[in-house]
Design a protein around this motif. Structure first.
Motif: not given
Length: 563
Positions: A76-89
């Motif tokens: 699902a991850i392309g060059p414009d995909t934003e990856i949001i890291d929940l950072e443990g939340a």
């Protein structure tokens, strides 16, 4: 995400899925669409059933298009995909407040807020300070006081206010909205004296000598409403925008908006479409044009986030002000059994037209007799099974135990607010006596009987914090850990049930279970992200949890600032 491996995803489309596992076919298969956003890096509860979790969720065009282990989402991850890291939340399906008053939430931020006042003496100080800066000809308008727990152990009166307000009218609404405290200037301005008769469905509180105390209950409040000027259109707009901002910051992705002025419906739709109101809003109007609804309803904003298809009615008042209609007199006020605000004939007229037009009815009922009457009247209107129209009882606080199974058998939704139970525990036993507590705030009994509970807060009556509501449902204790003797601890619910009460069941109550209420392929990407995992932390820590991010249709409408 460095070790992700390619797999077939639901978002790839039928042609790509047909070639999955066939390298030759995959070479000629269409290139899959990439996700707009991927959420990962924390516990993600799908809410589908129980405590099911996944590692990552992909979102495309505002809908969930992939979920599973991190490795499942690589394609699902392309060059414009934003990856949001929940950072443990921890991320959950969008929490929805199934009973709130959006304009009241906004005005709470814009007017004199009395919710933190802790005594009659403090109330007098706060109002006195407001009077000192009031403009000539003005009115002091405040809301949020509640006397339970005050050291004076009594309602405030006009005699408390008069020395600090003088000739300036003061109208101070109790937190539940079913009583106001006014001073002598306000009473004089509208011609209320000791001989003024009580209006139908209302009461002018009087002392033992028959003198008006300054407390007006339910329909008697209308006697002083003319003193408060109607807010300007700009002020109304500001209140809705502010209310939506506050709710997004709490982590709510939506609310069921009660007792809405019909004139405000199109305003909310416009605010949503222009991006000024991010949360979803499901409206229950205070009055409805049945013919217009039958012709074109349900009404929706262009972006689909604001929907209107319900009517809000009232059968009784509130428990705190002795206005809830009981089958026997109040234990601490034997001279009254509460107020009935709607007759059967009035109800029948609304119910017949609502049924014919397909309007959902949401009726406020708090006392045991009030709830019994609404169940009786719903059954008369709908027959034994009213499930298709999903009519609701708002609050359903005090029930005859024999009426509890009727919610499921008649298809009536119980729209309940857990925080009422942890606030009311300080006075409800005195109001009701012990025996009537068997049917009070009976979440466990209702669920065991098969009922759907759509949970909310009733803000601005309560604070409107989803963590307080979640905690109240699972702990059945106040915020200091106090429960009280015989407060029926067995009526608490599990955390999995509480999650359903704020996600899946509000979606069902709004006819949106096919698109909302869980993190599932094809459903709208509405997520509430909280600072800790409320499914596993000690229950006493739940009220301290805060929203980290709120997502509606895949759009981040709130993000907490970093410390």
């Amino acid at each position: 995400m460095a070790h992700l491996t390619k797999i077939c995803l639901a978002l790839m489309g039928a042609a790509a899925l047909a070639g999955c596992g066939d390298e030759k076919a995959s070479e000629t298969a269409p290139t899959p669409a990439y996700a707009d956003t991927v959420f990962t890096g924390g516990a993600i509860y799908t809410g589908s059933q129980g405590a099911t979790t996944v590692e990552a969720v992909a979102v495309t065009n505002g809908a969930v298009t992939g979920l599973g282990a991190d490795a499942d989402i690589e394609a699902a991850i392309g060059p414009d995909t934003e990856i949001i890291d929940l950072e443990g939340a921890a991320m959950f399906p969008g929490f929805v407040d199934a009973h709130a008053h959006l304009i009241g939430i906004g005005f709470r931020e814009l007017t004199l807020n009395l919710e933190d006042v802790a005594s009659v003496a403090e109330l007098v100080d706060v109002v006195g300070a407001e009077a000192a800066k009031a403009a000539p000809g003005g009115v002091i308008d405040g809301r949020g006081w509640i006397e339970t727990g005050w050291p004076e152990d009594r309602f405030p009166t006009r005699d408390d206010l008069d020395p600090v307000t003088g000739a300036i009218p003061a109208i101070l609404t109790r937190a539940d909205g079913h009583a106001v405290l006014v001073n002598s200037a306000a009473l004089n301005a509208v011609g209320i004296d000791d001989a003024t008769p009580d209006p139908d469905g209302g009461r002018i509180d009087r002392d033992a000598a028959g003198r008006a105390t300054g407390i007006l209950i339910d329909n008697a409040i209308g006697l002083v409403r003319p003193l408060i000027a109607d807010p300007s259109p700009q002020r109304v707009r500001q209140a809705y925008v502010e209310g939506g901002r506050v709710y997004a910051a709490y982590g709510w992705t939506g609310l069921h908006n009660m007792s809405v002025d019909p004139a405000d419906r199109t305003l909310m739709e416009a605010l949503s479409d222009e991006g000024a109101l991010g949360v979803r809003v499901y409206n229950a109007l205070s009055d409805i044009d049945y013919d217009a609804f039958a012709a074109s309803g349900p009404w929706r904003s262009q972006n689909g986030r604001v929907m209107t298809r319900a009517l809000k009615l009232y059968v009784d008042g509130a428990l705190g002000s002795h206005g809830a209609k009981l089958s026997a007199p109040y234990s601490d006020a034997p001279e009254t059994d509460g107020l009935l605000l709607m007759s059967q004939d009035e109800a029948r007229g609304h119910f017949e037209r609502a049924k014919a037009a397909g309007v959902q009815v949401a009726t406020h009922a708090i006392g045991d007799r009030g709830n019994m009457l609404v169940l009786d009247w719903y059954k008369e209107a709908l027959g034994a099974d009213g499930a298709p129209l999903r009519w609701r009882i708002e609050h359903a606080q005090i029930l005859h135990t024999e009426d509890i199974p009727r919610f499921a058998t008649q298809g009536v939704i119980a729209s309940m607010q857990p925080s009422h139970a942890i606030g009311d525990l300080h006075f409800a036993p005195d109001r009701l006596g012990d025996a009537r507590l068997d049917g009070a705030y009976a979440w466990r009994s209702l669920i065991d009987a098969g009922a759907v509970i759509a949970a909310g807060s009733d803000a601005p009556v309560e604070r409107g914090d989803p963590m307080i509501e979640f905690y109240a449902a699972v702990a059945r204790r106040d915020l200091k850990g106090f429960q009280g003797e015989n407060w029926r601890p067995g009526e608490a619910v599990t955390r999995e049930e509480a999650l359903a009460m704020f996600t899946r069941w509000p979606a069902y109550a709004a006819f949106e279970e096919e698109s909302l209420g869980a993190i599932e392929i094809g459903k709208r990407a509405d997520f509430s992200v909280f600072s800790a995992d409320i499914m596993v932390i000690p229950e006493e820590d739940i009220p301290e949890v805060r929203a980290v991010m709120t997502v509606v249709d895949g759009e981040v409408i709130y993000r907490a600032e970093e410390d």
